[in-house]
Every structure is written in structure tokens, then in C-alpha cells.
Design an enzyme around this catalytic site. Structure first.
Site, short mmCIF file in Angstrom:
data_model
loop_
_atom_site.label_atom_id
_atom_site.label_comp_id
_atom_site.label_asym_id
_atom_site.label_seq_id
_atom_site.Cartn_x
_atom_site.Cartn_y
_atom_site.Cartn_z
N ARG A 198 0.85 -1.19 0.00
CA ARG A 198 0.00 0.00 0.00
C ARG A 198 0.89 1.24 0.00
NH1 ARG A 198 1.43 1.67 4.49
NH2 ARG A 198 0.25 3.58 4.25
N GLY A 199 0.23 2.41 -0.10
CA GLY A 199 0.96 3.67 -0.13
C GLY A 199 1.19 4.11 -1.56
N ASP A 202 -2.71 10.49 -1.89
CA ASP A 202 -2.91 9.42 -2.86
C ASP A 202 -3.28 9.97 -4.23
OD1 ASP A 202 -3.10 6.43 -1.53
OD2 ASP A 202 -3.42 8.04 -0.10
#
Length: 380
Positions: free
Chosen positions: A64-65, A253
Site C-alpha cells: 500500500r501507499g 494518494d
């Protein structure tokens, strides 16, 4: 068919080791991920042998990220090409695995374009696969360099806003080496302040519903020897009221063309609190997170996560009874509202820090100029 298996590391992962790596054992190339859903209880690696396994790892938040998703997406395309799968099909699946993080589609597109260009020119599938892998590796290296530059620019901004150091920084979600080819985005700025003795306290939001702050940011801060304190998300207001926060540092994001910022849910309330208490709200993200094709915050697709992530708590190595594989904390059948992100309007953002510099005040014109400068630098 997807192939993904886990292996537990007996030793601690060395500091600075990437959360993702490409390996080529005799049985064929694989993508190795540190499973972030198992942290901090245990360090377990996932080994993906095809893009389908990587898609599942992305959806489950094992990887993730925003920056790391871009890197993973590029490697996923390279993996499909190297193992002889349909590259276009793999690219489509990877790009759609999580809709809000724009870096994922950027990484997929770069590797896919490199693959298509060589295949069209030579017709050689091996050369095309090598081109996709080279593109993924280049993106990985670029992100590591971008991380270092963001840390430099971010620390300079902190020092400009508050001379003399002693920074008390509040952060949300996880933005360290677990989300990056380098040392991260917002976390990298706090780490840079720590290394020069100018970080007084890192306030770490637990970050509901999956506790990325408690599980991951605290994990990284502890490994770096930083002075940090964990707090529940709804305790942040009392910190502001007590004058204990000098700046808020968060990642992103997706950043729309007008400067609206989509970040882990809970970021927008922090921005409102920061504005009321006259505290800088700073977003740290690479230029690849800026999406000129998304005009404003209303146009950002916000990912909706399963309700059980709220109604249950996942605790590694603990017996589970919930439908989602966790410990129930709400009555059976409870409906949950669980957006993964919220959107902060540009007027609440003090500055956006990127590897190409800082935009403040945050305006569409300033972001467009920054993106143009980045494109020019890449072309030189």
C-alpha cells in the site's frame, strides 16, 4: 492462476531494505513484498508469481501507499511479461486494483508503454519484457531520489515556518519507507528533522479503520529511534487546543489539478482543525501524485472499503470469529460507512511539498507550473 505464498523472516528486516523487491530464482522471476497487514506482530513476506497475486495483495493492503503502489504496478506488468502472461490484461487488472491512488496507474502505464514500444519495434517478447522491467526499476530508483529531495524541501519549509527547531509534528496514516522506494514522503520529512536534532515530538494518529499509524508509522518511528507518541484519531483536537502541534505533515494518494488532496480518511478533519488553530497543514507527495486529468476534488473517486474493517479488528495470531476474519466489535449485521480516503480542499492546504519544490499558496496555476517544470527536467 494466481500464485502467492508467504515466508516468515526469522531475522529482523535490515533498516533501509525496500518493502518490495524483484528476484529471479531458478523457477522464474517473482515479486517479493513485505506483508504490511502482518506488521508489527511479525515480518512476513509475500511472494507473487503473477499479476493476479499482486492485485490481491494490493486490494488487501498487503502492499500500500501511493508511491509504492506505482512501483508495484510497474513490476506487476514486468512480471506478467517475463512469465508470458497477457500483459494488457494484467495491466488493466493492476490499474483498477485501487481507484484513488493515481500512482498505481502511472506505474502500470510506464511499464506497459515500455513493453509495447519494444514489442512493436522488434517483435521480440523477451526484449519487451526486459524493457518493462527496466522501466519498473527506473521508477523505483526515481522514487528513492524523490524521497530524499522531498525530505530536504520539507525540512527547509518546517525550519522556515518555525525557526530554531523543536518541531512537534502531527502525522496521519503511514508515509515512511513502507510506502516508498526510499524513506517515504511526510515521514521522511520528520525523519530528516530527527536526524539533525530538530524533531521534538512526532504525534502519530492511530488512523482508523486499519490502524496504519499505530501498526506501521509507530513501527517505523520506533526502528528509527524517534521521539513519538501514539494517539487516537479523535484526540488530535485536544492536542491542537493545548498548543502541542507545530505542523501537520501528511501524504497524498491523488492531488487534483486545483490542489484538492485525497488522502487517508481523517486527513480532512485535521486540515480543518489546523486552520482553526493557525497550524500549517503540509502535504508531502511526489509529482507523480499530481493528476492534471482530475480537475478538482469532486472528480476524485473515493474508494469504499468493506464494512467489516470497521466492525471487526484484525489481530494477527489471535483466534477470529468475524465474517471478515477479525474480532467483532459491533453487533452482527451492523452497517458501516468506510471510505478509504477523504478530500481536503486547496484553501486548507498550507503547502504541497514535492521533489521539484514547494507550492504555496496551493493554486491550480502553481501546480501546473510545477508539473511543467518536472516534465522539462525529465526530458533533459
Amino acid at each position: 492462476m494466481a500464485h502467492q505464498y508467504a515466508q516468515t523472516r526469522e531475522d529482523n528486516r535490515p533498516a533501509g531494505t525496500p518493502a518490495i523487491r524483484w528476484e529471479e530464482p531458478p523457477e522464474g522471476p517473482v515479486l517479493v513484498l513485505l506483508d504490511q497487514t502482518r506488521l508489527p506482530a511479525e515480518e512476513v513476506e509475500l511472494v507473487c508469481t503473477d499479476a493476479s497475486a499482486l492485485v490481491e495483495a494490493i486490494r488487501s493492503l498487503a502492499v500500500r501507499g501511493a508511491p509504492l503502489l506505482g512501483i508495484a504496478g510497474a513490476y506487476g506488468v514486468a512480471l506478467a511479461a517475463a512469465r508470458g502472461f497477457d500483459v494488457d490484461e494484467a495491466a488493466t487488472a493492476l490499474a483498477g486494483a485501487r481507484p484513488t491512488a493515481v500512482n498505481l496507474s502511472v506505474g502500470v502505464r510506464r511499464a506497459r508503454s515500455a513493453h509495447q514500444a519494444v514489442l512493436a519495434r522488434t517483435g521480440d517478447v523477451r526484449q519487451a519484457a526486459s524493457a518493462a522491467l527496466a522501466a519498473a526499476r527506473q521508477l523505483h530508483q526515481e522514487d528513492a531520489r524523490a524521497s530524499a529531495r522531498m525530505a530536504e524541501h520539507g525540512l527547509a519549509l518546517l525550519d522556515e515556518l518555525q525557526s530554531g527547531g523543536g518541531h512537534r509534528v502531527l502525522t496521519h496514516c503511514n508515509t515512511g519507507s513502507l510506502v516508498s522506494g526510499g524513506e517515504g514522503t511526510a515521514f521522511a520529512v520528520a525523519l530528516a528533522a530527527h536526524r539533525v536534532g530538530r524533531l521534538r515530538r512526532l504525534w502519530v494518529d492511530e488512523t482508523r479503520p486499519l490502524f496504519q499509524g499505530a501498526r506501521l508509522t509507530a513501527y517505523e518511528a520506533a526502528r528509527k529511534g524517534m521521539a513519538y507518541t501514539l494517539l487516537t484519531d479523535n484526540a488530535a483536537g485536544s492536542l491542537f487546543a493545548a498548543g502541542e502541534v507545530d505542523a501537520v505533515l501528511v501524504g497524498a494518494d491523488r492531488i487534483a489539478a486545483d490542489g484538492s488532496v485525497a488522502n487517508k480518511v481523517g486527513s480532512y478533519p485535521l486540515a480543518v482543525l489546523a486552520r482553526y488553530h493557525h497550524v500549517p497543514f503540509i502535504v508531502v507527495a511526489p509529482v507523480t501524485t499530481v493528476d492534471p486529468e482530475t480537475p478538482n476534488g469532486a472528480a476524485i473517486e473515493v474508494e469504499q472499503r468493506p464494512g467489516y474493517e470497521v466492525t471487526e479488528i484484525i489481530a494477527p495470531q489471535v483466534p477470529v470469529t468475524g465474517a471478515g476474519g477479525g474480532i467483532p466489535v459491533a453487533p452482527l449485521g451492523t452497517q458501516a460507512y468506510n471510505p478509504a480516503f477523504d478530500v481536503t480542499p486547496p484553501e486548507l492546504v498550507t503547502a504541497i511539498v514535492t521533489e521539484e519544490g514547494t507550492v504555496s499558496p496551493v493554486t491550480a496555476e502553481g501546480l501546473a507550473e510545477l508539473c511543467a517544470r518536472s516534465r522539462q527536467a525529465a526530458a533533459e
